[in-house]
Design a protein around this motif. Structure first.
Motif, PDB file in Angstrom:
ATOM      1  N   THR A   1       0.535  -5.473 -12.100  1.00 34.56           N
ATOM      2  CA  THR A   1       0.691  -6.761 -11.411  1.00 34.56           C
ATOM      3  C   THR A   1       1.170  -6.563  -9.989  1.00 34.56           C
ATOM      4  OG1 THR A   1       2.923  -6.940 -12.322  1.00 34.56           O
ATOM      5  CG2 THR A   1       1.131  -7.966 -13.572  1.00 34.56           C
ATOM      6  N   ASP A   2       2.391  -6.036  -9.846  1.00 40.32           N
ATOM      7  CA  ASP A   2       2.916  -5.834  -8.506  1.00 40.32           C
ATOM      8  C   ASP A   2       3.285  -4.372  -8.282  1.00 40.32           C
ATOM      9  OD1 ASP A   2       4.926  -5.732 -10.291  1.00 40.32           O
ATOM     10  OD2 ASP A   2       6.370  -6.880  -9.103  1.00 40.32           O
ATOM     11  N   GLY A   3       2.638  -3.474  -9.051  1.00 42.40           N
ATOM     12  CA  GLY A   3       2.935  -2.054  -8.913  1.00 42.40           C
ATOM     13  C   GLY A   3       2.458  -1.527  -7.579  1.00 42.40           C
ATOM     14  N   VAL A   4       3.032  -0.405  -7.158  1.00 43.98           N
ATOM     15  CA  VAL A   4       2.728   0.199  -5.865  1.00 43.98           C
ATOM     16  C   VAL A   4       1.765   1.350  -6.073  1.00 43.98           C
ATOM     17  CG1 VAL A   4       3.714   1.374  -3.869  1.00 43.98           C
ATOM     18  CG2 VAL A   4       4.993  -0.444  -5.004  1.00 43.98           C
ATOM     19  N   ARG A   5       0.719   1.393  -5.286  1.00 44.86           N
ATOM     20  CA  ARG A   5      -0.266   2.460  -5.372  1.00 44.86           C
ATOM     21  C   ARG A   5      -0.197   3.317  -4.117  1.00 44.86           C
ATOM     22  NH1 ARG A   5      -3.583   1.779  -9.592  1.00 44.86           N
ATOM     23  NH2 ARG A   5      -3.703  -0.281 -10.539  1.00 44.86           N
ATOM     24  N   GLU A   6      -0.671   4.547  -4.254  1.00 44.23           N
ATOM     25  CA  GLU A   6      -0.618   5.475  -3.131  1.00 44.23           C
ATOM     26  C   GLU A   6      -1.543   5.025  -2.010  1.00 44.23           C
ATOM     27  OE1 GLU A   6      -1.602   9.333  -4.551  1.00 44.23           O
ATOM     28  OE2 GLU A   6       0.427   9.751  -5.289  1.00 44.23           O
ATOM     29  N   ASN A   7      -1.075   5.201  -0.766  1.00 46.01           N
ATOM     30  CA  ASN A   7      -1.936   4.931   0.379  1.00 46.01           C
ATOM     31  C   ASN A   7      -2.728   6.186   0.724  1.00 46.01           C
ATOM     32  OD1 ASN A   7      -0.156   6.650   1.730  1.00 46.01           O
ATOM     33  ND2 ASN A   7       1.053   4.958   2.565  1.00 46.01           N
ATOM     34  N   TYR A   8      -3.418   6.168   1.851  1.00 45.73           N
ATOM     35  CA  TYR A   8      -4.314   7.275   2.202  1.00 45.73           C
ATOM     36  C   TYR A   8      -3.549   8.573   2.428  1.00 45.73           C
ATOM     37  CZ  TYR A   8      -7.819   9.988   4.713  1.00 45.73           C
ATOM     38  OH  TYR A   8      -8.671  10.982   5.107  1.00 45.73           O
TER      39      TYR A   8
ATOM     40  N   LEU B   1       6.022   8.714   3.275  1.00 43.46           N
ATOM     41  CA  LEU B   1       4.686   8.319   3.752  1.00 43.46           C
ATOM     42  C   LEU B   1       4.272   6.942   3.243  1.00 43.46           C
ATOM     43  CD1 LEU B   1       2.813  11.704   3.245  1.00 43.46           C
ATOM     44  CD2 LEU B   1       3.570  10.714   5.414  1.00 43.46           C
ATOM     45  N   ARG B   2       5.180   6.224   2.601  1.00 45.90           N
ATOM     46  CA  ARG B   2       4.861   4.904   2.049  1.00 45.90           C
ATOM     47  C   ARG B   2       4.576   3.922   3.181  1.00 45.90           C
ATOM     48  NH1 ARG B   2      10.129   5.192   2.925  1.00 45.90           N
ATOM     49  NH2 ARG B   2      11.331   3.310   3.387  1.00 45.90           N
ATOM     50  N   ASP B   3       3.874   2.839   2.851  1.00 48.79           N
ATOM     51  CA  ASP B   3       3.672   1.755   3.801  1.00 48.79           C
ATOM     52  C   ASP B   3       4.987   1.008   3.984  1.00 48.79           C
ATOM     53  OD1 ASP B   3       0.977   2.362   4.076  1.00 48.79           O
ATOM     54  OD2 ASP B   3       0.439   1.134   2.334  1.00 48.79           O
ATOM     55  N   VAL B   4       5.391   0.824   5.230  1.00 46.79           N
ATOM     56  CA  VAL B   4       6.710   0.247   5.491  1.00 46.79           C
ATOM     57  C   VAL B   4       6.789  -1.216   5.096  1.00 46.79           C
ATOM     58  CG1 VAL B   4       7.258   1.852   7.341  1.00 46.79           C
ATOM     59  CG2 VAL B   4       5.982  -0.229   7.865  1.00 46.79           C
ATOM     60  N   ASN B   5       5.644  -1.874   4.970  1.00 48.75           N
ATOM     61  CA  ASN B   5       5.651  -3.296   4.611  1.00 48.75           C
ATOM     62  C   ASN B   5       5.594  -3.506   3.106  1.00 48.75           C
ATOM     63  OD1 ASN B   5       3.101  -2.277   4.382  1.00 48.75           O
ATOM     64  ND2 ASN B   5       2.054  -4.135   5.107  1.00 48.75           N
TER      65      ASN B   5
END
Length: 313
Positions: free
Chosen positions: A102-109, A81-85
């Protein structure tokens, strides 16, 4: 086939007319003595009588292991379910995100709502179909309920396993996953109720293997997750292994259930339970007929009294 009357175990089954006077033997003795004086070891007796126990253990394992694997693979679902971009290759195996500020990935909706929706889609059909089990029991045969539910869950996990190798849009993947969760838990609720009802026809000790199998399901799923983490497998590879293992376990449960009616031990108790159910049903019909007759007699008495009152007036 070995039967017991009092404390003596004999070889060869009695005739059907005298079947009610005999009791199936579950004892594991040092020696089983037959009519001809033959002796058998206790090991062969244990295997003969405990194979039904192992079948119910496999059925208990097959009811919960697939769903436990489904929950174990929650990291895979969030990864899909991650953002493809956004690059999310650093997603941990336990489903948490690596955030360094800094550039960590956070959960989307969708990732944030996945856990809540998963719980809702699992518990609601489980509650509904558990309540409907009493209705389905009278309308659908037991063999159709158990084998049909196992086959349906097998197909659902097979499709889920195939989707691991298919790329879908996050919203499409989310919708398909939620529908799959609803169907799995709907069939699972009917399956669990049917298996416990089937075990109720046997002695009380045969309910324990179902619970033991369900407990082993959680242990096995946790052990598989530890192995996946230790091996450094990717999310997709781990989930693919989970779902394929679930398919194998369900297939084994189907084969075990299909073999159950052919065992002499289970045949004895299943036929005994059916005969007792028919007797109870006949007694209930007789009771209803007697109540109807009593009610009709009371109605006739009331009509007679009314007629006498009318003549007196």
């Amino acid at each position: 086939m070995y039967w017991r009357e009092s404390r003596v175990i004999y070889k060869d089954a009695p005739s059907n007319e005298k079947l009610q006077r005999w009791e199936y033997s579950e004892q594991v003795g040092t020696v089983l003595v037959g009519q001809k004086g033959a002796a058998l070891t206790s090991l062969s007796s244990w295997i003969r009588f405990k194979i039904v126990w192992m079948i119910f253990f496999a059925l208990g394992l097959g009811t919960l292991l697939p769903w436990n694997f489904f929950m174990t693979a929650i990291g895979y679902f969030k990864y899909q379910l991650r953002d493809v971009n956004v690059t999310t290759d650093r997603l941990h195996l336990n489903g948490t995100d690596e955030v360094d500020g800094t550039d960590g990935v956070r959960e989307n909706y969708l990732q944030g709502k996945f856990g809540n929706m998963m719980t809702l889609c699992a518990m609601l059909p489980l509650l509904i179909f558990s309540c409907l089990n009493s209705i389905l029991l009278q309308r659908i045969p037991e063999v159709v309920r158990i084998s049909g539910c196992l086959a349906a869950i097998f197909i659902l996990f097979l499709l889920t396993s195939i989707l691991v190798k298919v790329s879908l849009e996050p919203i499409v993947f989310f919708s398909v996953t939620m529908l799959t969760i609803v169907l799995i838990n709907s069939f699972g609720a009917v399956l669990q109720g049917s298996i416990f009802g089937l075990a109720g026809l046997l002695p009380a000790s045969y309910t324990a293997p179902i619970m033991s199998g369900q407990g082993m399901a959680g242990t096995f799923a946790a052990f598989a997750m530890i192995c996946a983490i230790a091996s450094g497998s990717s999310q997709t590879d781990s989930a693919f292994g989970y779902f394929n293992t679930a398919c194998v376990v369900i297939l084994l449960a189907i084969l075990a259930y299909l073999a159950l009616p052919y065992l002499e031990f289970s045949q004895y108790y299943f036929n005994k339970g059916k005969s007792e159910w028919k007797k109870d049903k006949g007694k209930e019909k007789d009771r209803v007929c007697k109540m109807d007759l009593i009610k009709q007699a009371e109605d006739l008495k009331q009509k007679a009294k009314r007629a006498e009152c009318g003549q007196w007036k």
